[in-house]
Motif scaffolding. Structure first.
Motif, PDB file in Angstrom:
ATOM      1  N   ASP A 176     -12.714  14.844 -38.597  1.00  0.00           N
ATOM      2  CA  ASP A 176     -13.934  14.752 -37.810  1.00  0.00           C
ATOM      3  C   ASP A 176     -14.758  15.995 -38.074  1.00  0.00           C
ATOM      4  O   ASP A 176     -14.222  17.105 -38.155  1.00  0.00           O
ATOM      5  N   VAL A 177     -16.072  15.819 -38.185  1.00  0.00           N
ATOM      6  CA  VAL A 177     -16.997  16.944 -38.321  1.00  0.00           C
ATOM      7  C   VAL A 177     -17.912  16.959 -37.101  1.00  0.00           C
ATOM      8  O   VAL A 177     -18.596  15.964 -36.814  1.00  0.00           O
ATOM      9  N   LEU A 178     -17.932  18.079 -36.381  1.00  0.00           N
ATOM     10  CA  LEU A 178     -18.736  18.257 -35.176  1.00  0.00           C
ATOM     11  C   LEU A 178     -19.615  19.487 -35.338  1.00  0.00           C
ATOM     12  O   LEU A 178     -19.385  20.302 -36.227  1.00  0.00           O
ATOM     13  N   PRO A 179     -20.594  19.655 -34.449  1.00  0.00           N
ATOM     14  CA  PRO A 179     -21.309  20.936 -34.453  1.00  0.00           C
ATOM     15  C   PRO A 179     -20.341  22.063 -34.112  1.00  0.00           C
ATOM     16  O   PRO A 179     -19.355  21.838 -33.398  1.00  0.00           O
ATOM     17  N   ALA A 180     -20.591  23.264 -34.595  1.00  0.00           N
ATOM     18  CA  ALA A 180     -19.732  24.408 -34.282  1.00  0.00           C
ATOM     19  C   ALA A 180     -19.598  24.553 -32.772  1.00  0.00           C
ATOM     20  O   ALA A 180     -20.590  24.473 -32.039  1.00  0.00           O
ATOM     21  N   GLY A 181     -18.371  24.717 -32.305  1.00  0.00           N
ATOM     22  CA  GLY A 181     -18.129  24.844 -30.869  1.00  0.00           C
ATOM     23  C   GLY A 181     -18.004  23.527 -30.146  1.00  0.00           C
ATOM     24  O   GLY A 181     -17.723  23.504 -28.941  1.00  0.00           O
ATOM     25  N   GLY A 182     -18.210  22.417 -30.848  1.00  0.00           N
ATOM     26  CA  GLY A 182     -18.143  21.103 -30.218  1.00  0.00           C
ATOM     27  C   GLY A 182     -16.717  20.717 -29.859  1.00  0.00           C
ATOM     28  O   GLY A 182     -15.775  21.069 -30.563  1.00  0.00           O
ATOM     29  N   SER A 183     -16.561  20.003 -28.741  1.00  0.00           N
ATOM     30  CA  SER A 183     -15.252  19.509 -28.329  1.00  0.00           C
ATOM     31  C   SER A 183     -15.425  18.532 -27.180  1.00  0.00           C
ATOM     32  O   SER A 183     -16.507  18.433 -26.585  1.00  0.00           O
ATOM     33  N   LYS A 184     -14.347  17.843 -26.858  1.00  0.00           N
ATOM     34  CA  LYS A 184     -14.358  16.955 -25.696  1.00  0.00           C
ATOM     35  C   LYS A 184     -14.671  17.726 -24.418  1.00  0.00           C
ATOM     36  O   LYS A 184     -15.243  17.175 -23.474  1.00  0.00           O
ATOM     37  N   PHE A 205      -5.152  13.759 -20.222  1.00  0.00           N
ATOM     38  CA  PHE A 205      -4.018  13.355 -21.061  1.00  0.00           C
ATOM     39  C   PHE A 205      -4.470  13.303 -22.518  1.00  0.00           C
ATOM     40  O   PHE A 205      -5.509  12.706 -22.824  1.00  0.00           O
ATOM     41  N   GLY A 206      -3.685  13.890 -23.429  1.00  0.00           N
ATOM     42  CA  GLY A 206      -4.015  13.820 -24.841  1.00  0.00           C
ATOM     43  C   GLY A 206      -2.794  13.983 -25.712  1.00  0.00           C
ATOM     44  O   GLY A 206      -1.690  14.249 -25.219  1.00  0.00           O
ATOM     45  N   ASP A 207      -3.006  13.840 -27.032  1.00  0.00           N
ATOM     46  CA  ASP A 207      -1.872  13.958 -27.958  1.00  0.00           C
ATOM     47  C   ASP A 207      -2.236  14.615 -29.279  1.00  0.00           C
ATOM     48  O   ASP A 207      -1.351  14.939 -30.068  1.00  0.00           O
ATOM     49  N   GLY A 208      -3.545  14.807 -29.530  1.00  0.00           N
ATOM     50  CA  GLY A 208      -3.953  15.252 -30.852  1.00  0.00           C
ATOM     51  C   GLY A 208      -4.585  16.630 -30.888  1.00  0.00           C
ATOM     52  O   GLY A 208      -4.806  17.279 -29.857  1.00  0.00           O
ATOM     53  N   LEU A 209      -4.918  17.063 -32.102  1.00  0.00           N
ATOM     54  CA  LEU A 209      -5.503  18.387 -32.290  1.00  0.00           C
ATOM     55  C   LEU A 209      -6.878  18.510 -31.647  1.00  0.00           C
ATOM     56  O   LEU A 209      -7.307  19.615 -31.310  1.00  0.00           O
ATOM     57  N   ASN A 210      -7.581  17.385 -31.482  1.00  0.00           N
ATOM     58  CA  ASN A 210      -8.901  17.436 -30.845  1.00  0.00           C
ATOM     59  C   ASN A 210      -8.816  17.426 -29.318  1.00  0.00           C
ATOM     60  O   ASN A 210      -9.838  17.328 -28.641  1.00  0.00           O
ATOM     61  N   ASP A 211      -7.600  17.544 -28.788  1.00  0.00           N
ATOM     62  CA  ASP A 211      -7.411  17.561 -27.335  1.00  0.00           C
ATOM     63  C   ASP A 211      -7.122  18.954 -26.787  1.00  0.00           C
ATOM     64  O   ASP A 211      -6.951  19.124 -25.578  1.00  0.00           O
ATOM     65  N   LYS A 212      -7.064  19.960 -27.644  1.00  0.00           N
ATOM     66  CA  LYS A 212      -6.724  21.308 -27.186  1.00  0.00           C
ATOM     67  C   LYS A 212      -7.687  21.797 -26.110  1.00  0.00           C
ATOM     68  O   LYS A 212      -7.281  22.208 -25.019  1.00  0.00           O
ATOM     69  N   GLU A 213      -8.989  21.760 -26.413  1.00  0.00           N
ATOM     70  CA  GLU A 213      -9.988  22.270 -25.481  1.00  0.00           C
ATOM     71  C   GLU A 213     -10.020  21.435 -24.205  1.00  0.00           C
ATOM     72  O   GLU A 213     -10.228  21.962 -23.111  1.00  0.00           O
ATOM     73  N   MET A 214      -9.801  20.122 -24.338  1.00  0.00           N
ATOM     74  CA  MET A 214      -9.813  19.242 -23.175  1.00  0.00           C
ATOM     75  C   MET A 214      -8.713  19.614 -22.185  1.00  0.00           C
ATOM     76  O   MET A 214      -8.957  19.672 -20.970  1.00  0.00           O
ATOM     77  N   LEU A 215      -7.520  19.877 -22.681  1.00  0.00           N
ATOM     78  CA  LEU A 215      -6.418  20.217 -21.772  1.00  0.00           C
ATOM     79  C   LEU A 215      -6.661  21.550 -21.078  1.00  0.00           C
ATOM     80  O   LEU A 215      -6.165  21.767 -19.971  1.00  0.00           O
ATOM     81  N   GLU A 216      -7.419  22.423 -21.731  1.00  0.00           N
ATOM     82  CA  GLU A 216      -7.744  23.703 -21.115  1.00  0.00           C
ATOM     83  C   GLU A 216      -8.932  23.600 -20.159  1.00  0.00           C
ATOM     84  O   GLU A 216      -9.150  24.504 -19.344  1.00  0.00           O
ATOM     85  N   ALA A 217      -9.694  22.516 -20.251  1.00  0.00           N
ATOM     86  CA  ALA A 217     -10.916  22.364 -19.446  1.00  0.00           C
ATOM     87  C   ALA A 217     -10.666  21.687 -18.110  1.00  0.00           C
ATOM     88  O   ALA A 217     -11.614  21.395 -17.379  1.00  0.00           O
ATOM     89  N   VAL A 218      -9.394  21.433 -17.790  1.00  0.00           N
ATOM     90  CA  VAL A 218      -9.056  20.744 -16.540  1.00  0.00           C
ATOM     91  C   VAL A 218      -7.993  21.538 -15.779  1.00  0.00           C
ATOM     92  O   VAL A 218      -7.415  22.489 -16.300  1.00  0.00           O
ATOM     93  N   GLY A 219      -7.738  21.108 -14.557  1.00  0.00           N
ATOM     94  CA  GLY A 219      -6.752  21.793 -13.739  1.00  0.00           C
ATOM     95  C   GLY A 219      -5.317  21.495 -14.122  1.00  0.00           C
ATOM     96  O   GLY A 219      -4.417  22.314 -13.899  1.00  0.00           O
ATOM     97  N   PHE A 220      -5.088  20.308 -14.718  1.00  0.00           N
ATOM     98  CA  PHE A 220      -3.730  19.910 -15.099  1.00  0.00           C
ATOM     99  C   PHE A 220      -3.802  19.130 -16.401  1.00  0.00           C
ATOM    100  O   PHE A 220      -4.302  18.002 -16.438  1.00  0.00           O
TER     101      PHE A 220
END
Length: 259
Positions: A176-184, A205-220
């Protein structure tokens, strides 16, 4: 903490390798909705890739295109496109190395190459329709994400673009190609702000490399048992495999369903 919203990745999280939602997952989400907690899809997929899956799961809101396009209960809420200058640089470099691109817009996606085996293999793995052919689509439409088709040994060829673009591998032949700094996380933050919720009130809930920022952006943050190993350090909890009640078990751990 009382959680009020849960974000679910699709591939490897809501759906298994056969791209099917396990019956237990559908039931768990229905039970979650009965408690008043909002389920939301958060995926790298484009909106046109998720319609039937969202309907089957009973979910009407989504963060798509790795945070690039957000819809809440049918209403567009947030968008983030790739600048034309960055796309031009990517197109030029990919052409030099004979690597194929697929451009993802809001309503359609098009490839710059016809019948390329890497495109066929990667897109077919999602069990969705194949892209059309229009190498100039990026010039005329807003592009939220691009598939760059190359093997991992060739990733270094794009290092010069990393100030403008972010690359995330999701398939042996595609990134996937996103703008720099882009994430879920960007799309999630926009939705939480709209709803007046804090990150501490959210689960993901996630399982992939594009889920790193998402898991950090929530309480659990919950990683599936079938997750990429590099995701696990970002999770507060590792649940079971997608086919082994992973969603239900994670929701139980979060205190959102009874065991």
């Amino acid at each position: 903490m009382t959680y009020k919203i849960v974000f679910f990745d699709i591939d490897g999280t809501l759906v298994n390798e056969e791209k099917q939602i396990p019956a237990d997952t559908v039931k768990a989400i229905a039970e979650l909705k009965e408690t008043g907690v909002e389920p939301v899809i958060a995926t790298g997929r484009a909106p046109y890739f998720i319609k039937s899956l969202a309907e089957e799961a009973g979910i009407s809101s989504f963060v798509s295109l790795n945070g690039g396009y957000v819809v809440y209960k049918g209403e567009p809420l947030y968008s983030r496109i790739i600048p034309k200058s960055s796309l031009e640089a990517l197109v030029k470099l990919a052409a030099e190395h004979k690597h194929s691109l697929v451009f993802e817009g809001e309503h359609a996606f098009f490839a710059d190459t016809e019948d390329h085996p890497f495109i066929t293999e990667s897109v077919m793995s999602l069990k969705v329709d194949m892209p059309g052919y229009n190498p100039d689509f990026w010039r005329t439409d807003d592009i939220y994400q691009v598939f760059l088709h190359c093997e991992s040994k060739d990733e270094h060829l794009y290092e010069s673009l990393l100030n403008e673009l972010k690359l995330i591998r999701w398939h042996p032949q595609a990134m996937d190609v996103l703008p720099a700094g882009g994430s879920k996380a960007q799309g999630i933050e926009a939705l939480l702000d709209k709803l007046g919720l804090t990150k501490e009130e959210a689960v993901a809930f996630g399982d992939g490399l594009n889920d790193k920022e998402m898991l950090e952006a929530v309480g659990f943050g919950v990683a599936m048992g079938n997750s990429h190993p590099d995701l696990l350090p970002y999770a507060d909890y590792v649940t079971t495999d997608v086919n082994e009640g992973g969603i239900r078990n994670g929701l139980i751990k979060a205190g959102l369903l009874k065991g």
